[in-house]
Design an enzyme around this catalytic site. Structure first.
Site, mmCIF file in Angstrom:
data_model
loop_
_atom_site.group_PDB
_atom_site.id
_atom_site.type_symbol
_atom_site.label_atom_id
_atom_site.label_comp_id
_atom_site.label_asym_id
_atom_site.label_seq_id
_atom_site.Cartn_x
_atom_site.Cartn_y
_atom_site.Cartn_z
ATOM 1 N N ARG A 23 0.829 -1.216 0.000
ATOM 2 C CA ARG A 23 0.000 0.000 0.000
ATOM 3 C C ARG A 23 0.858 1.258 0.000
ATOM 4 O O ARG A 23 0.518 2.244 -0.644
ATOM 5 C CB ARG A 23 -0.961 0.003 1.188
ATOM 6 C CG ARG A 23 -2.037 -1.075 1.090
ATOM 7 C CD ARG A 23 -2.875 -1.143 2.337
ATOM 8 N NE ARG A 23 -2.020 -1.437 3.478
ATOM 9 C CZ ARG A 23 -2.295 -1.101 4.731
ATOM 10 N NH1 ARG A 23 -3.404 -0.466 5.024
ATOM 11 N NH2 ARG A 23 -1.468 -1.409 5.708
ATOM 12 N N ASN A 41 -6.141 -2.774 2.283
ATOM 13 C CA ASN A 41 -6.115 -4.226 2.365
ATOM 14 C C ASN A 41 -7.546 -4.723 2.471
ATOM 15 O O ASN A 41 -8.377 -4.093 3.132
ATOM 16 C CB ASN A 41 -5.342 -4.693 3.605
ATOM 17 C CG ASN A 41 -3.846 -4.542 3.451
ATOM 18 O OD1 ASN A 41 -3.316 -4.479 2.352
ATOM 19 N ND2 ASN A 41 -3.151 -4.484 4.573
#
Length: 95
Positions: A23, A41
């Site tokens: 990320r 996520n």
């Protein structure tokens, strides 16, 4: 805003993509391309990214996502193009 090049895409990535800085990798690439949106996520182990901006830069981000950061293993990266909504001002990581 309102540019002909303004696009929106949802990118879903599967593989070894959680716990490897994926990320943060996406955040950095998206900011470099001046894109807005978010990455997060998902409970199933995937990473989802929703992004808006210039289509060329979204395609650049998608290619970077397909490579992934060191330590990741991208098995699949699916991109779905959507109509832009203009509801993002920045790019962020959702917890």
């Amino acid at each position: 805003m309102g540019s002909k090049n303004n696009s929106r895409a949802k990118i879903l990535v599967r593989g070894k993509v959680q716990g490897v800085g994926f990320r943060y990798y996406i955040l950095q690439r998206a900011q470099e391309c001046r894109l807005s949106g978010y990455t997060q996520n998902l409970p199933g182990g995937e990473v989802e990214t929703v992004v808006e901006g210039d289509k060329m830069f979204i395609e650049d981000l998608y290619r970077a996502i397909q490579r992934g950061p060191k330590g990741s293993e991208v098995k699949e990266a699916l991109i779905t193009w959507e109509d832009p909504k203009g509801n993002f001002r920045t790019f962020e990581i959702k917890k």
